[in-house]
Design a protein around this motif. Structure first.
Motif, short mmCIF file in Angstrom:
data_model
loop_
_atom_site.label_atom_id
_atom_site.label_comp_id
_atom_site.label_asym_id
_atom_site.label_seq_id
_atom_site.Cartn_x
_atom_site.Cartn_y
_atom_site.Cartn_z
N LEU A 6 -53.61 -22.15 -49.98
CA LEU A 6 -52.67 -21.09 -49.65
C LEU A 6 -51.44 -21.20 -50.53
CD1 LEU A 6 -51.83 -18.76 -47.79
CD2 LEU A 6 -50.91 -20.46 -46.22
N GLU A 7 -51.08 -20.13 -51.18
CA GLU A 7 -49.89 -20.10 -52.02
C GLU A 7 -48.82 -19.33 -51.27
OE1 GLU A 7 -48.38 -17.92 -56.03
OE2 GLU A 7 -50.48 -18.48 -55.92
N ARG A 8 -47.64 -19.93 -51.16
CA ARG A 8 -46.55 -19.29 -50.44
C ARG A 8 -45.23 -19.75 -51.04
NH1 ARG A 8 -45.88 -20.69 -44.25
NH2 ARG A 8 -43.84 -21.52 -44.68
N THR A 9 -44.29 -18.84 -51.18
CA THR A 9 -42.97 -19.17 -51.69
C THR A 9 -42.03 -19.38 -50.51
OG1 THR A 9 -43.33 -17.86 -53.67
CG2 THR A 9 -41.05 -18.39 -53.12
N VAL A 10 -41.31 -20.49 -50.56
CA VAL A 10 -40.35 -20.81 -49.50
C VAL A 10 -39.00 -21.00 -50.18
CG1 VAL A 10 -39.74 -22.44 -47.68
CG2 VAL A 10 -42.14 -21.97 -48.18
N GLN A 11 -37.97 -20.39 -49.61
CA GLN A 11 -36.63 -20.52 -50.18
C GLN A 11 -35.65 -20.96 -49.11
OE1 GLN A 11 -35.70 -16.73 -51.87
NE2 GLN A 11 -37.12 -16.97 -53.57
N ARG A 12 -34.63 -21.69 -49.54
CA ARG A 12 -33.52 -22.09 -48.68
C ARG A 12 -33.97 -22.71 -47.36
NH1 ARG A 12 -28.45 -18.48 -49.96
NH2 ARG A 12 -29.05 -17.85 -52.04
N VAL A 13 -34.50 -23.91 -47.48
CA VAL A 13 -34.92 -24.63 -46.28
C VAL A 13 -33.93 -25.76 -45.99
CG1 VAL A 13 -37.36 -24.08 -46.59
CG2 VAL A 13 -36.45 -26.18 -47.56
N ASP A 14 -33.85 -26.17 -44.74
CA ASP A 14 -32.97 -27.27 -44.39
C ASP A 14 -33.61 -28.59 -44.83
OD1 ASP A 14 -34.72 -28.28 -42.25
OD2 ASP A 14 -34.06 -26.51 -41.13
N ASP A 15 -32.84 -29.67 -44.77
CA ASP A 15 -33.31 -30.97 -45.25
C ASP A 15 -34.54 -31.47 -44.51
OD1 ASP A 15 -31.27 -30.99 -47.10
OD2 ASP A 15 -29.98 -32.34 -45.95
N VAL A 16 -34.61 -31.23 -43.21
CA VAL A 16 -35.75 -31.69 -42.42
C VAL A 16 -37.02 -30.97 -42.85
CG1 VAL A 16 -36.72 -31.79 -40.08
CG2 VAL A 16 -34.31 -32.38 -40.46
N LEU A 18 -37.52 -29.47 -45.78
CA LEU A 18 -37.82 -29.87 -47.15
C LEU A 18 -38.57 -31.20 -47.17
CD1 LEU A 18 -37.59 -29.34 -50.18
CD2 LEU A 18 -35.37 -30.50 -50.12
N ALA A 19 -38.10 -32.16 -46.40
CA ALA A 19 -38.77 -33.47 -46.33
C ALA A 19 -40.19 -33.32 -45.80
CB ALA A 19 -37.97 -34.43 -45.45
N ALA A 20 -40.38 -32.47 -44.81
CA ALA A 20 -41.72 -32.25 -44.25
C ALA A 20 -42.64 -31.62 -45.29
CB ALA A 20 -41.64 -31.36 -43.00
N LEU A 21 -42.12 -30.69 -46.09
CA LEU A 21 -42.93 -30.06 -47.13
C LEU A 21 -43.33 -31.07 -48.20
CD1 LEU A 21 -40.98 -26.69 -47.47
CD2 LEU A 21 -43.31 -26.99 -46.57
N TYR A 22 -42.39 -31.91 -48.62
CA TYR A 22 -42.73 -32.95 -49.60
C TYR A 22 -43.80 -33.90 -49.05
CZ TYR A 22 -38.98 -32.10 -53.02
OH TYR A 22 -38.17 -31.58 -53.99
#
Length: 135
Positions: A6-16, A18-22
């Motif tokens: 699945l390809e999806r663009t995510v913008q302006r996420v909080d630190d929590v 962002l860490a979960a995505l990484y």
């Protein structure tokens, strides 16, 4: 959706988030042509996620372990690196292990090292360092 991905663009996420995505990513891709430091590389590696990044400048200095290096001007090399990490579980896990072994430095430790580097003319603890202070 490409071959089950699945390809999806995510913008302006909080630190929590962002860490979960990484953490959820198999690897991250950051083939920048020119970067002042490369914070996305450091963020990814700090969470144990391998990185495909540029074999130039600050990216190369940061990418001492846990990374696959590519020429950011070569689309085929970038695609091959992505395809390779998607299909080579052993290599991807080796790079993830290298990323996890790097350890995490606090901002305070980094600031102390940078200050020492600047005050001591490019030496930290008596050892010459690279121009960015990354050893």
């Amino acid at each position: 959706v490409y071959e089950g991905l699945l390809e999806r663009t995510v913008q302006r996420v909080d630190d929590v988030t962002l860490a979960a995505l990484y953490r959820r990513a198999a690897f991250s891709v950051f083939p920048s042509l020119n970067e002042g430091y490369g914070l996305p590389i450091v963020e990814s590696l700090a969470l144990g996620t391998p990185v495909i990044t540029s074999a130039f400048g600050s990216m190369r200095e940061i990418a001492t372990a846990g990374c696959a290096l590519v020429d950011p001007r070569d689309d085929r090399a970038i695609a091959a690196a992505i395809g390779g990490l998607l299909t080579d579980d052993v290599r991807r896990e080796r790079l993830a292990g290298e990323a996890r072994e790097r350890g995490i430095r606090s901002w305070e430790a980094y600031a102390d090292e940078l200050w020492s580097f600047m005050v001591n003319g490019g030496h930290v603890d008596g050892r010459p360092q690279s121009s960015s202070g990354v050893s």
